[in-house]
Design a protein around this motif. Structure first.
Motif, short mmCIF file in Angstrom:
data_model
loop_
_atom_site.label_atom_id
_atom_site.label_comp_id
_atom_site.label_asym_id
_atom_site.label_seq_id
_atom_site.Cartn_x
_atom_site.Cartn_y
_atom_site.Cartn_z
N ALA A 74 11.85 5.98 1.82
CA ALA A 74 10.50 5.44 1.65
C ALA A 74 9.56 6.47 1.04
CB ALA A 74 9.97 4.95 2.99
N GLN A 75 9.61 7.70 1.55
CA GLN A 75 8.70 8.74 1.07
C GLN A 75 8.91 9.06 -0.41
OE1 GLN A 75 9.48 11.93 3.85
NE2 GLN A 75 7.69 11.43 5.09
N MET A 76 10.16 9.03 -0.87
CA MET A 76 10.44 9.38 -2.26
C MET A 76 10.31 8.18 -3.20
SD MET A 76 13.55 12.16 -1.87
CE MET A 76 13.38 12.68 -3.58
N MET A 77 10.58 6.97 -2.68
CA MET A 77 10.49 5.80 -3.54
C MET A 77 9.04 5.42 -3.82
SD MET A 77 12.54 3.90 -5.31
CE MET A 77 14.17 3.90 -4.54
N GLU A 114 6.17 -3.64 -2.89
CA GLU A 114 7.16 -2.76 -2.26
C GLU A 114 6.52 -1.44 -1.82
OE1 GLU A 114 11.08 -4.53 -4.60
OE2 GLU A 114 10.34 -2.53 -5.10
N ILE A 115 5.58 -0.92 -2.60
CA ILE A 115 4.86 0.29 -2.20
C ILE A 115 4.12 0.05 -0.90
CG2 ILE A 115 2.92 1.81 -2.79
CD1 ILE A 115 3.76 1.49 -5.75
N LYS A 116 3.41 -1.07 -0.80
CA LYS A 116 2.67 -1.41 0.42
C LYS A 116 3.62 -1.54 1.61
CE LYS A 116 -1.23 -3.79 -1.84
NZ LYS A 116 -0.85 -3.59 -3.25
N THR A 117 4.76 -2.16 1.39
CA THR A 117 5.75 -2.31 2.45
C THR A 117 6.20 -0.96 2.97
OG1 THR A 117 6.58 -4.43 1.66
CG2 THR A 117 8.09 -3.10 2.96
N MET A 118 6.58 -0.06 2.07
CA MET A 118 7.11 1.24 2.49
C MET A 118 6.05 2.10 3.16
SD MET A 118 9.86 2.13 -0.54
CE MET A 118 8.79 1.69 -1.93
#
Length: 221
Positions: A74-77, A114-118
């Motif tokens: 999550a941190q890198m994506m 997807e950014i919000k999800t992670m």
């Protein structure tokens, strides 16, 4: 040498590098977060995520085990997706190819949720949303095995228009997607959280299809 030419010449080398990075990452994560050793494993809390994995719909925070691989994924994506959005948003006023413009909009629609999800997951896991500094993720440096563009590449892309932009965008996004696919495959192998692994599988499927589409665009431009 243009950004497109540099990206094209380095694609093969970067693919080989990506394989090495993924293999090394798998060994590291196996040592600290997988197998029978549960020292790198913790449990998610009940906080709510902003969006569903890869769908843009409301979803609860993933429950169950969370290990170091899930957190790193999550941190890198997140910054990886953020750069893809930056690239996609350039297409509106610069691209001349209708398919490039359409694909750029598709990337925005998929990756922003997807950014919000992670970010929601990391908050729920009591983990920082920004990863510690890692090689290859520095926007100011050269291309890494993760497919991130350098600051110089982004500056050149912003200066392009028309067919020149279309070609550079397609090649850069291929490289960028291939980096994301490698990271997602690593999560599928090493991650413990079912929802994080589900998102990784969605990234592999969706971005692999887009890579093939981008290659087809390059062939006809």
């Amino acid at each position: 040498m243009t950004a497109f030419t540099r990206a094209l010449r380095r694609t093969t080398a970067r693919r080989a590098a990506a394989a090495g990075v993924v293999a090394a990452g798998a060994l590291l994560l196996s040592a600290c977060g997988s197998g029978d050793d549960t020292s790198g494993t913790h449990h998610g809390t009940g906080a709510s995520a902003t969006a569903g994995a890869g769908t843009g719909t409301a979803s609860r925070t993933p429950a169950g085990e969370v290990n170091d691989a899930d957190v790193m994924f999550a941190q890198m994506m997140i910054p990886h997706h953020e750069q893809a959005l930056e690239m996609a948003r350039l297409a509106g006023g610069r691209a001349s190819d209708a398919e490039i413009k359409d694909l750029a909009r598709k990337i925005e629609r998929a990756q922003d949720p997807e950014i919000k999800t992670m970010k929601g997951w990391l908050t729920a896991w009591n983990e920082p949303t920004a990863a510690p500094s890692a090689s290859g993720m520095d926007h100011g440096g050269g291309h890494g095995a993760d497919g991130m563009m350098s600051a110089a590449d982004m500056t050149e892309l912003k200066a392009m228009k028309g067919t020149e932009f279309d070609k550079a965008f397609a090649q850069m996004m291929i490289d960028h997607h291939e980096g994301a696919i490698a990271m997602a495959e690593d999560e599928r192998r090493e991650g413990a959280n079912p929802d994080a692994r589900k998102l990784a599988a969605a990234i592999v499927k969706g971005q692999s299809a887009e890579v093939e589409q981008l290659r087809g665009i390059l062939d006809r431009l």
